[in-house]
Design an enzyme around this catalytic site. Structure first.
Site, PDB file in Angstrom:
ATOM      1  N   ASP A  19       0.920  -1.389   0.005  1.00  0.00           N
ATOM      2  CA  ASP A  19       0.140   0.100   0.066  1.00  0.00           C
ATOM      3  C   ASP A  19       0.947   1.373  -0.038  1.00  0.00           C
ATOM      4  OD1 ASP A  19      -1.649   2.145   0.375  1.00  0.00           O
ATOM      5  OD2 ASP A  19      -2.851   1.060   1.867  1.00  0.00           O
ATOM      6  N   HIS A  20       1.012   1.794  -1.064  1.00  0.00           N
ATOM      7  CA  HIS A  20       2.077   2.747  -1.374  1.00  0.00           C
ATOM      8  C   HIS A  20       2.112   3.852  -0.379  1.00  0.00           C
ATOM      9  CE1 HIS A  20      -0.401   4.691  -4.295  1.00  0.00           C
ATOM     10  NE2 HIS A  20       0.154   5.669  -4.158  1.00  0.00           N
ATOM     11  N   HIS A  56      -5.543   2.941   1.273  1.00  0.00           N
ATOM     12  CA  HIS A  56      -4.952   4.172   1.565  1.00  0.00           C
ATOM     13  C   HIS A  56      -5.757   4.696   2.912  1.00  0.00           C
ATOM     14  CE1 HIS A  56      -3.071   3.496  -1.817  1.00  0.00           C
ATOM     15  NE2 HIS A  56      -3.686   4.259  -2.726  1.00  0.00           N
TER      16      HIS A  56
HETATM   17  N1  LIG Z   1      -1.651   2.971 -11.794  1.00  0.00           N
HETATM   18  C1  LIG Z   1      -1.377   3.288 -10.698  1.00  0.00           C
HETATM   19  O1  LIG Z   1      -0.867   4.422 -10.524  1.00  0.00           O
HETATM   20  C2  LIG Z   1      -1.424   2.477  -9.620  1.00  0.00           C
HETATM   21  C3  LIG Z   1      -1.196   2.988  -8.341  1.00  0.00           C
HETATM   22  C4  LIG Z   1      -1.175   1.977  -6.945  1.00  0.00           C
HETATM   23  C5  LIG Z   1      -1.727   0.629  -7.277  1.00  0.00           C
HETATM   24  N2  LIG Z   1      -1.929   0.275  -8.665  1.00  0.00           N
HETATM   25  C6  LIG Z   1      -2.127  -1.083  -8.761  1.00  0.00           C
HETATM   26  O2  LIG Z   1      -1.341  -1.814  -9.756  1.00  0.00           O
HETATM   27  C7  LIG Z   1      -1.999  -2.717 -10.425  1.00  0.00           C
HETATM   28  C8  LIG Z   1      -1.882  -2.378 -11.900  1.00  0.00           C
HETATM   29  O3  LIG Z   1      -2.541  -1.543 -12.371  1.00  0.00           O
HETATM   30  P1  LIG Z   1      -2.216  -0.630 -13.755  1.00  0.00           P
HETATM   31  O4  LIG Z   1      -2.956   0.729 -13.590  1.00  0.00           O
HETATM   32  O5  LIG Z   1      -0.609  -0.604 -13.925  1.00  0.00           O
HETATM   33  O6  LIG Z   1      -2.959  -1.519 -14.424  1.00  0.00           O
HETATM   34  P2  LIG Z   1      -2.993  -1.644 -16.282  1.00  0.00           P
HETATM   35  O7  LIG Z   1      -2.462  -0.181 -16.987  1.00  0.00           O
HETATM   36  O8  LIG Z   1      -4.287  -2.031 -16.673  1.00  0.00           O
HETATM   37  O9  LIG Z   1      -1.902  -2.701 -16.821  1.00  0.00           O
HETATM   38  C9  LIG Z   1      -2.039  -4.234 -17.046  1.00  0.00           C
HETATM   39  C10 LIG Z   1      -0.724  -4.730 -17.326  1.00  0.00           C
HETATM   40  O10 LIG Z   1      -0.886  -6.045 -17.306  1.00  0.00           O
HETATM   41  C11 LIG Z   1      -0.693  -6.500 -18.724  1.00  0.00           C
HETATM   42  N3  LIG Z   1      -1.893  -7.557 -18.957  1.00  0.00           N
HETATM   43  C12 LIG Z   1      -3.262  -7.509 -18.787  1.00  0.00           C
HETATM   44  N4  LIG Z   1      -3.593  -8.776 -18.926  1.00  0.00           N
HETATM   45  C13 LIG Z   1      -2.694  -9.639 -19.100  1.00  0.00           C
HETATM   46  C14 LIG Z   1      -2.657 -10.854 -19.764  1.00  0.00           C
HETATM   47  N5  LIG Z   1      -3.624 -11.742 -19.687  1.00  0.00           N
HETATM   48  N6  LIG Z   1      -1.382 -11.419 -20.104  1.00  0.00           N
HETATM   49  C15 LIG Z   1      -0.319 -10.701 -20.009  1.00  0.00           C
HETATM   50  N7  LIG Z   1      -0.504  -9.165 -19.746  1.00  0.00           N
HETATM   51  C16 LIG Z   1      -1.530  -8.828 -19.294  1.00  0.00           C
HETATM   52  C17 LIG Z   1      -0.734  -5.660 -19.357  1.00  0.00           C
HETATM   53  O11 LIG Z   1      -0.301  -5.591 -20.936  1.00  0.00           O
HETATM   54  P3  LIG Z   1      -0.347  -5.122 -22.136  1.00  0.00           P
HETATM   55  O12 LIG Z   1       0.280  -3.781 -22.014  1.00  0.00           O
HETATM   56  O13 LIG Z   1       0.450  -6.069 -23.027  1.00  0.00           O
HETATM   57  O14 LIG Z   1      -2.046  -5.179 -22.400  1.00  0.00           O
HETATM   58  C18 LIG Z   1      -0.327  -4.019 -18.763  1.00  0.00           C
HETATM   59  O15 LIG Z   1       1.101  -4.228 -18.802  1.00  0.00           O
HETATM   60  C19 LIG Z   1      -3.629  -2.781 -10.027  1.00  0.00           C
HETATM   61  O16 LIG Z   1      -3.479  -3.804  -9.086  1.00  0.00           O
HETATM   62  C20 LIG Z   1      -3.772  -1.398  -9.299  1.00  0.00           C
HETATM   63  O17 LIG Z   1      -4.533  -1.308  -8.403  1.00  0.00           O
HETATM   64  C21 LIG Z   1      -1.853   1.111  -9.777  1.00  0.00           C
END
Ligand SMILES: NC(=O)c1ccc[n+]([C@@H]2O[C@H](COP(=O)([O-])OP(=O)(O)OC[C@H]3O[C@@H](n4cnc5c(N)ncnc54)[C@H](OP(=O)(O)O)[C@@H]3O)[C@@H](O)[C@H]2O)c1
Length: 476
Positions: free
Chosen positions: A176-177, A239
């Protein structure tokens, strides 16, 4: 950190990797926190090679030392639900071990939407990737998992069961950053290292506590992720609970991992749950206008983009002190603050001179401009006696001439050092899910009628104002 390592980022092309993880790793590289030999592998679906993956981080590529850093980046194409990519990954990892002449520590970072966790964990187990190369004797692997950890209490428990079959607790880092943020950590120093605050940190001096978590932006490109989650699960369960724990906890027995986690878990457990049939009186659920037209959002979505709730912590310290919390998207400001509003005593002596409605407020600002403000009442200069509130303030940037480490930099350093103090233990999560799941159940019972629409750039539905105003208080 001196030992070589390899970090496999599942979801290496995702938003988190692009905007937080790779920039944080790059920054640690520039600050000489990383060892001479390290390997970062992005694992995702798209058809990239190593060079294309390096080029993917365009915004960083102009910065000094990017070339040197990006030589440590590699790419593994694969579908999380198919074995093929994992098999190829094993070959890559074996090649790195061979190059180093040793079994190097493997960090598996699940930076993916939560629906992928199950498949990845299954393959980490079935392909024995989870074992690392020093199989059997000592597991040279660590698993890092992002929030949201489950969708409710039941799924969180089931995910935890799965994790504990594959990894030992000491290998699991539930991120939990917010716990990595300077101000959140500073709250402990502030409360327990300064003798002047602890004596007033209780129901005898505190009128109520407010927490606001507001974002100006909507869901932007994250519809697919957000629509299945909603704000309560996205920031409330994690958070907000950490902020509440920081305000509400008792002094830990010592500043060690288990004592600190005990103190956090205990206060979250002491929150009186809002039972499903109390939800309509104590919780407000909102959705911004036109949310249903956002990309990748269902046209009849009932997902909340705003939530506000009132609750109590049942400890001798906080008995009867209301906590009001609100979180929302498309709000007027980007702001995360905790305000401790103290009981007003001005009227005892100065009633006829016009006491301000609210007197002392201690505001802990998590973002932007991390810092702490104390609102005090002062006499206005001049021959007459008139009172006004003024702020005494401390900001990290001004006092220390630095903003300190970014939260993800701190999180990564702790992961490399194996220090779990700022990571969630499973009972902390279970307690917070218990609280959140009861609200979710109440919403399910309420159905569509409980969801209120609000205009962008406002502080949510009018019911959120009423929630606090009916107690004779107001949002600050
Ligand atoms: N974004 C933030 O700032 C943030 C902050 C805190 C926590 N989080 C947490 O971090 C996690 C990720 O969030 P995100 O925003 O980075 O998600 P996202 O942008 O939707 O990224 C999803 C990633 O997973 C890959 N992916 C999805 N399905 C796949 C599959 N079947 N096989 C292989 N690769 C697959 C996608 O690859 P492709 O690009 O190749 O489709 C992409 O690299 C979540 O749990 C979120 O709650 C995010």
């Amino acid at each position: 950190m001196n030992s070589p390592f390899v970090m496999i980022i599942f979801g290496g092309t995702g938003d988190l990797a692009q905007n937080k993880l790779i920039p944080a790793l790059f920054s640690l590289f520039n600050q000489n926190f990383l060892p001479k030999d390290f390997f970062i592998i992005g694992f995702s679906r798209r058809d990239y090679n190593d060079d294309e993956f390096r080029d993917f981080f365009k915004e960083l590529s102009e910065k000094p030392n990017w070339r040197e850093f990006s030589n440590h980046l590699y790419y593994q194409k694969g579908d999380f639900t198919k074995e093929e990519g994992y098999k190829e990954l094993i070959e890559k990892l074996n090649a790195f071990d061979k190059k180093m002449g040793a079994c190097i520590t493997r960090f598996f970072y699940l930076a993916t939407p939560p629906e992928n966790y199950e498949a990845i964990l299954d393959y980490l187990q079935s392909t024995e990737l989870a074992e690392g190369c020093g199989q059997g004797s000592n597991k040279w692997t660590r698993l890092i998992i992002e929030k949201p950890f489950g969708k409710d209490l039941e799924t969180a428990i089931s995910l935890d069961k799965k994790l504990s079959k594959i990894f030992e607790e000491k290998q699991i880092f539930r991120v939990d950053h917010y716990l990595g943020k300077e101000t959140v950590q500073n709250m402990l120093a502030f409360r327990f290292a300064n003798g002047i605050f602890e004596p007033v940190w209780n129901k005898n001096f505190i009128d109520h506590v407010q927490i606001t978590f507001s974002e100006k932006k909507g869901i932007e490109e994250r519809g697919q992720f957000f629509d299945g989650v909603g704000i309560l699960r996205d920031v409330g369960q994690n958070h907000l609970m950490q902020l509440i724990a920081g305000v509400g906890m008792e002094m830990p027995r010592s500043f060690t991992k288990e004592d600190l986690r005990d103190a956090r878990a205990n206060v979250i457990k002491a929150i009186r749950c809002i039972e499903p049939d109390e939800v309509s009186g104590l919780v407000v659920r909102g959705q911004y206008e036109d949310y249903k037209d956002e990309k990748n959002v269902s046209s009849d979505s009932q997902t909340e983009t705003f939530a506000a709730f009132k609750f109590f912590i049942e400890t001798p310290r906080f008995e009867g002190v209301p906590f009001y919390v609100r979180a929302g998207k498309k709000m007027p400001k980007d702001e995360v603050t905790i305000s401790i509003v103290f009981l007003q005593t001005c009227h005892i002596l100065f009633k006829e001179y016009g006491c301000p409605e609210i007197g002392n407020v201690l505001t802990i600002r998590i973002q932007p401009d991390e810092g702490i403000y104390l609102r005090v009442i002062a006499k206005k200069p001049g021959s007459k006696l008139a009172l006004e509130t003024v702020n005494m303030l401390f900001t990290y940037e001004e006092s220390f001439k630095t903003k300190g480490l970014e939260a993800y930099e701190k999180i990564l350093i702790d992961i490399f050092n194996g220090d779990q103090m700022l990571f969630n233990r499973s009972d902390e999560l279970a307690n917070s899910w218990d609280f959140i799941t009861k609200i979710l159940k109440g919403w399910e019972k309420e159905g569509e009628k409980g969801l209120k629409t609000y205009k962008p750039e406002t502080w949510g539905p009018k019911e959120a104002q009423e929630l606090i105003e009916r107690d004779g208080r107001k949002w600050l």
